[in-house]
Design a protein around this motif. Structure first.
Motif, short mmCIF file in Angstrom:
data_model
loop_
_atom_site.label_atom_id
_atom_site.label_comp_id
_atom_site.label_asym_id
_atom_site.label_seq_id
_atom_site.Cartn_x
_atom_site.Cartn_y
_atom_site.Cartn_z
N LYS A 65 0.82 -1.22 0.00
CA LYS A 65 0.00 0.00 0.00
C LYS A 65 0.85 1.26 0.00
O LYS A 65 0.49 2.27 -0.61
CB LYS A 65 -0.92 0.00 1.23
CG LYS A 65 -1.98 -1.09 1.24
CD LYS A 65 -3.00 -0.88 0.14
CE LYS A 65 -4.10 -1.94 0.21
NZ LYS A 65 -5.11 -1.76 -0.88
N MET A 66 2.00 1.20 0.66
CA MET A 66 2.89 2.36 0.73
C MET A 66 3.73 2.53 -0.52
O MET A 66 4.40 3.56 -0.69
CB MET A 66 3.81 2.23 1.95
CG MET A 66 3.08 2.24 3.29
SD MET A 66 4.19 1.90 4.68
CE MET A 66 5.37 3.26 4.52
N GLY A 67 3.73 1.55 -1.40
CA GLY A 67 4.52 1.63 -2.63
C GLY A 67 5.97 1.22 -2.47
O GLY A 67 6.76 1.41 -3.40
N VAL A 68 6.31 0.64 -1.31
CA VAL A 68 7.69 0.21 -1.10
C VAL A 68 8.00 -1.02 -1.95
O VAL A 68 9.08 -1.15 -2.52
CB VAL A 68 7.95 -0.09 0.39
CG1 VAL A 68 9.36 -0.60 0.62
CG2 VAL A 68 7.69 1.17 1.22
N ILE A 69 7.04 -1.94 -2.04
CA ILE A 69 7.17 -3.08 -2.94
C ILE A 69 6.10 -2.96 -4.02
O ILE A 69 5.06 -2.31 -3.81
CB ILE A 69 7.04 -4.43 -2.20
CG1 ILE A 69 5.67 -4.56 -1.53
CG2 ILE A 69 8.14 -4.57 -1.16
CD1 ILE A 69 5.43 -5.92 -0.89
N ASP A 70 6.35 -3.58 -5.15
CA ASP A 70 5.43 -3.47 -6.28
C ASP A 70 5.29 -4.84 -6.95
O ASP A 70 6.03 -5.16 -7.88
CB ASP A 70 5.95 -2.44 -7.29
CG ASP A 70 4.96 -2.16 -8.40
OD1 ASP A 70 3.82 -2.67 -8.32
OD2 ASP A 70 5.33 -1.46 -9.37
N PRO A 71 4.35 -5.65 -6.48
CA PRO A 71 4.24 -7.01 -7.01
C PRO A 71 3.36 -7.17 -8.24
O PRO A 71 3.20 -8.29 -8.74
CB PRO A 71 3.63 -7.78 -5.83
CG PRO A 71 2.79 -6.76 -5.13
CD PRO A 71 3.47 -5.44 -5.32
N PHE A 72 2.76 -6.09 -8.75
CA PHE A 72 1.79 -6.22 -9.83
C PHE A 72 2.17 -5.48 -11.11
O PHE A 72 1.63 -5.80 -12.17
CB PHE A 72 0.41 -5.74 -9.36
CG PHE A 72 -0.14 -6.53 -8.22
CD1 PHE A 72 -0.58 -7.84 -8.41
CD2 PHE A 72 -0.23 -5.99 -6.95
CE1 PHE A 72 -1.09 -8.58 -7.35
CE2 PHE A 72 -0.75 -6.73 -5.90
CZ PHE A 72 -1.18 -8.03 -6.10
N THR A 73 3.03 -4.49 -11.04
CA THR A 73 3.36 -3.70 -12.23
C THR A 73 4.27 -4.49 -13.17
O THR A 73 5.31 -5.00 -12.76
CB THR A 73 4.06 -2.40 -11.83
OG1 THR A 73 3.20 -1.65 -10.95
CG2 THR A 73 4.37 -1.55 -13.06
N ILE A 272 -5.66 -20.06 -5.19
CA ILE A 272 -5.62 -18.65 -5.61
C ILE A 272 -4.85 -18.54 -6.92
O ILE A 272 -3.75 -19.08 -7.06
CB ILE A 272 -4.98 -17.80 -4.51
CG1 ILE A 272 -5.82 -17.88 -3.23
CG2 ILE A 272 -4.85 -16.35 -4.96
CD1 ILE A 272 -5.21 -17.18 -2.05
N LYS A 273 -5.42 -17.82 -7.87
CA LYS A 273 -4.83 -17.70 -9.19
C LYS A 273 -4.04 -16.39 -9.32
O LYS A 273 -4.30 -15.40 -8.63
CB LYS A 273 -5.92 -17.72 -10.27
CG LYS A 273 -6.88 -18.91 -10.17
CD LYS A 273 -6.21 -20.21 -10.51
CE LYS A 273 -7.20 -21.36 -10.54
NZ LYS A 273 -6.58 -22.66 -10.82
N ALA A 274 -3.07 -16.39 -10.24
CA ALA A 274 -2.35 -15.18 -10.60
C ALA A 274 -3.34 -14.19 -11.25
O ALA A 274 -4.33 -14.63 -11.85
CB ALA A 274 -1.20 -15.51 -11.54
N PRO A 275 -3.13 -12.88 -11.10
CA PRO A 275 -1.88 -12.22 -10.63
C PRO A 275 -1.71 -12.14 -9.12
O PRO A 275 -0.67 -11.70 -8.67
CB PRO A 275 -1.99 -10.83 -11.24
CG PRO A 275 -3.45 -10.55 -11.28
CD PRO A 275 -4.09 -11.86 -11.60
N THR A 276 -2.74 -12.53 -8.34
CA THR A 276 -2.55 -12.56 -6.88
C THR A 276 -1.51 -13.62 -6.55
O THR A 276 -1.71 -14.79 -6.88
CB THR A 276 -3.87 -12.86 -6.17
OG1 THR A 276 -4.84 -11.88 -6.53
CG2 THR A 276 -3.68 -12.85 -4.67
N PRO A 277 -0.41 -13.24 -5.91
CA PRO A 277 0.66 -14.22 -5.73
C PRO A 277 0.48 -15.07 -4.48
O PRO A 277 0.06 -14.59 -3.43
CB PRO A 277 1.91 -13.33 -5.59
CG PRO A 277 1.40 -12.08 -4.95
CD PRO A 277 -0.02 -11.89 -5.46
N THR A 278 0.76 -16.34 -4.61
CA THR A 278 1.00 -17.24 -3.48
C THR A 278 2.26 -18.04 -3.83
O THR A 278 2.66 -18.09 -5.00
CB THR A 278 -0.17 -18.21 -3.23
OG1 THR A 278 -0.27 -19.12 -4.34
CG2 THR A 278 -1.48 -17.47 -3.07
N LEU A 279 2.84 -18.65 -2.83
CA LEU A 279 4.04 -19.43 -3.10
C LEU A 279 3.73 -20.57 -4.06
O LEU A 279 4.57 -20.95 -4.89
CB LEU A 279 4.61 -19.98 -1.78
CG LEU A 279 5.14 -18.92 -0.80
CD1 LEU A 279 5.57 -19.57 0.51
CD2 LEU A 279 6.29 -18.14 -1.41
#
Length: 329
Positions: A65-73, A272-279
């Motif tokens: 939420k803070m933009g420190v990590i970006d797992p979707f762009t 859970i399917k991508a783009p939502t990540p799980t291991l």
């Protein structure tokens, strides 16, 4: 002169005051367990690794939420025509980028840990709750109730859990969506949690049943029963506080089982399917690039291995520390 009176100071033959004997203090079970854990370096190291995973699971959504990590762009400019990354590890991408999409691998791993831990934790709560209730009722009631509960446990153990998950996923997910569960990954995640939890409780129920059968005839239970205590009071006030040790230990052992099960199901395409990540779905996607981009394959695989191993070691260490019959010198 040396006297046996504790109120009289003891003197040696030359008149000097002798040392008073050291006071012997008893230790509670908590103090004994903490003392054992402090001596167990392996368990302490595993606790630190497990704590890091839990901290990562809590912090990742906040950092997203803070933009420190970006797992979707997606960064298509970092991907060549064959789908492989043009650059490897860099300051802006500490583990490189995901082949085919260019998203930051470290960010997806961190958020993937969050969703895998949520699934594993919720499934553990469901399984522990059901197993605790069934075990308490079976162990305390005995007779026909115990017989019926034991046969229910045997019946659930007969079902092939993985095959049930794979075969019923489409039907049950659609049913969950019909009753109001949000469609997509929410329904799929809830389905995995329910199936893992509903098929994961029998072993724990057997453990609780055995513990309760040894406790139900103890003096404190008989005293409470003779004073007219209700079954509710006997369950929650007399018995349950004496079951916290197996409850804690088995929870730490069951949680990594469900995390690894979620990873396996994600690899098989259930969950859970991508783009939502799980291991699990990260490992599923990385298999296609195992030869061309080994880091993408081994990073989520090692993450699952470390998470499962650390919690298993914590569970083993807690079991040894909380065992009143453990012989440690």
């Amino acid at each position: 002169m040396v006297t046996g009176d504790p109120n009289v100071e003891n003197f040696s033959a030359d008149g000097a005051e002798s040392e008073s004997p050291k006071k012997i203090e008893g230790r509670s079970l908590r103090q004994i367990a903490l003392g054992r854990l402090k001596k167990d370096k392996g368990t302490l190291a595993a606790m630190m690794i497990a704590a890091l995973f839990i901290l990562c699971a809590i912090a990742s959504p906040i950092l997203d939420k803070m933009g420190v990590i970006d797992p979707f762009t997606n960064h298509r400019e970092l991907i060549d025509s064959s789908g492989n990354p043009k650059v490897g590890i860099s300051g802006s991408h500490l583990l490189g980028v995901v082949p085919g999409s260019g998203t930051d691998l470290l960010s997806r791993l961190m958020l993937g840990v969050t969703f895998s831990v949520i699934v594993g934790l919720c499934a553990t709560i469901v399984a522990i709750s059901i197993g605790l209730v069934i075990g308490l009722i079976a162990g305390f009631s005995g007779g026909k109730v115990d017989f019926l509960c034991s046969r229910l446990i045997d019946l659930v153990l007969c079902f092939p859990q993985t095959l049930m998950l794979l075969a019923l996923s489409g039907t049950l997910v659609a049913r969950l969506e019909d009753i109001g569960v949000p469609k997509g990954n929410v329904a799929m995640g809830l389905y995995v949690i329910l199936v893992l939890g509903l098929f994961g409780w029998p072993t724990f129920a057997r453990i609780i049943r055995g513990q309760v059968m040894t406790l139900r005839n103890r003096e404190f239970v008989e005293a409470a029963r003779s004073l007219g205590a209700s079954n509710k009071r006997l369950y929650f006030t007399e018995l349950l506080p004496n079951l916290w040790a197996p409850l804690l230990v088995y929870s730490t052992l069951l949680f990594p089982v469900f995390v690894s099960a979620e990873a396996a199901l994600g690899f098989l395409g259930v969950g859970i399917k991508a783009p939502t990540p799980t291991l699990g779905n990260i490992i599923n996607d990385s298999v296609a690039y195992a030869q061309t981009n080994a880091l993408y394959f081994f990073a989520p695989t090692l993450s699952v291995a470390l998470l499962v191993l650390s919690f298993n070691l914590v569970g083993d260490g807690l079991r040894d520390a909380l065992d009143p019959k453990a012989d440690r010198h």
